[in-house]
Motif scaffolding. Structure first.
Motif, mmCIF file in Angstrom:
data_model
loop_
_atom_site.group_PDB
_atom_site.id
_atom_site.type_symbol
_atom_site.label_atom_id
_atom_site.label_comp_id
_atom_site.label_asym_id
_atom_site.label_seq_id
_atom_site.Cartn_x
_atom_site.Cartn_y
_atom_site.Cartn_z
ATOM 1 N N GLU A 212 0.774 -1.211 0.033
ATOM 2 C CA GLU A 212 -0.102 -0.004 -0.059
ATOM 3 C C GLU A 212 0.778 1.150 -0.053
ATOM 4 O OE1 GLU A 212 -3.854 2.008 2.269
ATOM 5 O OE2 GLU A 212 -2.933 0.215 3.080
ATOM 6 N N VAL A 213 0.350 2.214 -0.790
ATOM 7 C CA VAL A 213 1.189 3.661 -0.930
ATOM 8 C C VAL A 213 0.624 4.428 0.106
ATOM 9 C CG1 VAL A 213 1.746 5.313 -2.360
ATOM 10 C CG2 VAL A 213 1.471 3.115 -3.408
ATOM 11 N N LEU A 214 1.526 5.157 1.007
ATOM 12 C CA LEU A 214 1.000 5.898 1.970
ATOM 13 C C LEU A 214 0.053 5.387 2.701
ATOM 14 C CD1 LEU A 214 1.226 9.509 0.539
ATOM 15 C CD2 LEU A 214 2.718 8.652 1.968
ATOM 16 N N PRO A 215 0.298 4.185 3.338
ATOM 17 C CA PRO A 215 -0.763 3.538 4.319
ATOM 18 C C PRO A 215 -0.866 4.500 5.638
ATOM 19 C CG PRO A 215 1.745 2.456 4.708
ATOM 20 C CD PRO A 215 1.539 3.295 3.550
ATOM 21 N N GLN A 216 -1.967 4.590 5.970
ATOM 22 C CA GLN A 216 -2.258 5.530 7.301
ATOM 23 C C GLN A 216 -3.142 4.912 8.334
ATOM 24 O OE1 GLN A 216 -3.896 9.455 5.473
ATOM 25 N NE2 GLN A 216 -2.552 8.748 3.627
ATOM 26 N N THR A 217 -3.075 5.464 9.390
ATOM 27 C CA THR A 217 -3.863 4.681 10.407
ATOM 28 C C THR A 217 -5.294 4.823 10.410
ATOM 29 O OG1 THR A 217 -4.325 6.769 11.749
ATOM 30 C CG2 THR A 217 -2.243 5.667 11.970
ATOM 31 N N GLY A 218 -5.855 5.499 9.303
ATOM 32 C CA GLY A 218 -7.475 5.737 9.117
ATOM 33 C C GLY A 218 -8.034 6.553 9.961
ATOM 34 N N LEU A 219 -7.438 7.064 11.055
ATOM 35 C CA LEU A 219 -8.200 7.980 11.879
ATOM 36 C C LEU A 219 -8.442 9.509 11.203
ATOM 37 C CD1 LEU A 219 -6.197 7.235 15.333
ATOM 38 C CD2 LEU A 219 -8.541 6.498 14.516
ATOM 39 N N LEU A 220 -7.354 9.653 10.134
ATOM 40 C CA LEU A 220 -7.719 10.928 9.442
ATOM 41 C C LEU A 220 -7.542 12.043 10.288
ATOM 42 C CD1 LEU A 220 -10.286 9.833 6.755
ATOM 43 C CD2 LEU A 220 -7.606 10.017 6.397
ATOM 44 N N VAL A 221 -6.908 12.141 11.357
ATOM 45 C CA VAL A 221 -6.521 13.358 12.027
ATOM 46 C C VAL A 221 -5.731 14.171 11.234
ATOM 47 C CG1 VAL A 221 -6.822 12.387 14.299
ATOM 48 C CG2 VAL A 221 -4.622 12.249 13.302
ATOM 49 N N SER A 222 -5.554 15.689 11.336
ATOM 50 C CA SER A 222 -4.963 16.461 10.564
ATOM 51 C C SER A 222 -3.535 16.202 10.220
ATOM 52 C CB SER A 222 -5.412 17.827 10.941
ATOM 53 O OG SER A 222 -4.688 18.005 12.271
ATOM 54 N N ASP A 223 -2.938 15.620 11.328
ATOM 55 C CA ASP A 223 -1.500 15.505 11.267
ATOM 56 C C ASP A 223 -0.865 14.323 10.403
ATOM 57 O OD1 ASP A 223 -2.066 14.315 13.104
ATOM 58 O OD2 ASP A 223 -0.542 14.948 14.668
ATOM 59 N N ASP A 224 -1.934 13.450 10.419
ATOM 60 C CA ASP A 224 -1.806 11.965 9.912
ATOM 61 C C ASP A 224 -1.037 12.048 8.654
ATOM 62 O OD1 ASP A 224 -1.750 9.117 10.445
ATOM 63 O OD2 ASP A 224 -3.510 9.080 8.888
ATOM 64 N N VAL A 225 -1.653 12.363 7.797
ATOM 65 C CA VAL A 225 -1.127 12.586 6.350
ATOM 66 C C VAL A 225 0.190 13.275 6.074
ATOM 67 C CG1 VAL A 225 -1.502 13.406 3.758
ATOM 68 C CG2 VAL A 225 -3.526 12.654 5.364
ATOM 69 N N GLU A 226 0.319 14.181 6.907
ATOM 70 C CA GLU A 226 1.575 15.145 6.907
ATOM 71 C C GLU A 226 2.534 14.320 7.432
ATOM 72 O OE1 GLU A 226 2.452 17.836 5.547
ATOM 73 O OE2 GLU A 226 0.230 17.836 4.810
ATOM 74 N N ASP A 227 2.400 13.457 8.517
ATOM 75 C CA ASP A 227 3.418 12.557 9.166
ATOM 76 C C ASP A 227 3.788 11.437 8.020
ATOM 77 O OD1 ASP A 227 3.483 13.878 11.574
ATOM 78 O OD2 ASP A 227 1.983 12.292 12.501
ATOM 79 N N GLU A 228 2.909 11.108 7.380
ATOM 80 C CA GLU A 228 3.151 10.059 6.343
ATOM 81 C C GLU A 228 4.045 10.504 5.221
ATOM 82 O OE1 GLU A 228 2.785 6.627 6.396
ATOM 83 O OE2 GLU A 228 1.486 6.584 8.128
ATOM 84 N N LEU A 229 3.744 11.785 4.896
ATOM 85 C CA LEU A 229 4.468 12.569 3.954
ATOM 86 C C LEU A 229 5.868 12.817 4.220
ATOM 87 C CD1 LEU A 229 1.973 14.933 2.177
ATOM 88 C CD2 LEU A 229 2.849 12.845 1.266
ATOM 89 N N LEU A 230 6.096 13.163 5.716
ATOM 90 C CA LEU A 230 7.381 13.355 6.256
ATOM 91 C C LEU A 230 8.468 12.406 6.289
ATOM 92 C CD1 LEU A 230 6.622 15.954 9.214
ATOM 93 C CD2 LEU A 230 7.715 16.281 6.982
ATOM 94 N N ALA A 231 7.571 11.148 6.738
ATOM 95 C CA ALA A 231 8.384 9.682 6.816
ATOM 96 C C ALA A 231 8.492 9.267 5.119
ATOM 97 C CB ALA A 231 7.424 8.774 7.239
#
Length: 300
Positions: A212-231
């Motif tokens: 999966e590309v940019l897998p996320q927690t699914g909580l969709l809090v505002s900083d989740d996507v940004e954390d993934e992009l930083l990683a």
């Protein structure tokens, strides 16, 4: 790509809930991505035969597949609040078929398919009508054929349906056979890339064939996507992220692309740029909009 609901008397059309795109190739920017071959809204909910799409590529880099699941946000949110509901689109199973030909078409039909070939047999299997999903007592308890090549094996107690190849498919396209001493001029092989939402690594392989590309927690809090992009950015060669690996436990974009294209700085940086371009186009969120890379290559 099939999307449907296994209902009591009929398979309910879910194309208003979700659909899928397939992106063929790689890109280092959103501009380059827009020039790739993108098959849009390819999901079928009626299990109809899907028209063949010829895609000519000159390298494994230009043949990488990105499967994008696109859900209708209305069904996954409540009054626009993204953290409610908890529902998500999941990719349970993926089986790919790898057909290798000798390049000599011989006698072909109007669509360029050679007569008396493995491709002819495969297309015939995929075109077969599905079984009814009910019996005299209601829902079929053990599963049913989706066509001549695939079937759903159902565990109704656990609420799970597993995609499996039929014996007819395995007769012409066996599952991950050992490397032959001499490869025949025409070879067909089946491979499981996703199994029960996981990405298996088969015996003898170093890494999975999908992720999966940019897998996320699914909580969709505002900083989740940004954390993934930083990683993601930390995976660049210049970032020297030693934690970026790809094995049965976990896989990051940079290491996955290196498993596809070879261990190079180019592959690692391309993975970061391409993942960002996919996110820019589709706004991946880990719930109803998700993307998966699938390696088009085969070990031998």
């Amino acid at each position: 790509v099939n999307i449907f609901c296994d209902g009591i008397t009929a398979r309910t059309d879910l194309k208003d809930v979700a659909n899928a795109d397939i992106v063929v190739g790689t890109a280092s920017s959103i501009t380059e991505l827009s020039r790739l071959r993108i098959l849009t809204d390819v999901a079928s909910s009626a299990l109809d035969a899907v028209p063949r799409s010829e895609i000519d590529t000159a390298s494994i880099e230009s043949a990488l597949m990105t499967l994008v699941l696109k859900g209708n946000a209305t069904y996954f949110t409540s009054a626009g609040a993204q953290n409610t509901g908890g529902y998500s689109l999941e990719l349970d199973d993926v089986i790919t078929i790898h057909l290798m030909e000798d390049g000599d078409a011989g006698t072909v039909d109007d669509e360029g398919v050679a007569s008396n070939s493995l491709e002819t047999e495969l297309i015939a299997l995929l075109a077969q009508a599905p079984d009814d999903n009910t019996d005299s007592t209601g829902l079929d308890t053990d599963g049913y054929a989706l066509n001549g090549a695939f079937r759903l094996d159902v565990d109704r107690g656990a609420g799970i349906a597993r995609l499996n190849p039929t014996d007819a498919l395995l007769a012409i396209c066996p599952f991950r056979p050992a490397r032959p001493t001499s490869v025949p001029l025409e070879t067909c092989i089946s491979r499981r890339d996703v199994r029960e939402r996981g990405f298996p690594v088969t015996v003898g392989a170093a890494s999975p064939t999908a992720m999966e590309v940019l897998p996320q927690t699914g909580l969709l809090v505002s900083d989740d996507v940004e954390d993934e992009l930083l990683a993601l950015d930390a995976q660049r060669v210049s970032g020297a992220d030693e934690g970026c690996t790809c094995d049965a436990a976990a896989c990051c974009e940079g290491a996955f692309m290196q498993s596809v294209l070879g261990d190079s700085d180019f592959a690692r940086d391309l993975a970061v740029d391409f993942a960002r371009a996919v996110h820019e186009r589709y706004s991946l969120n880990g719930r109803w909009t998700r993307a998966y890379w699938i390696n088009p290559g085969y070990e031998w």
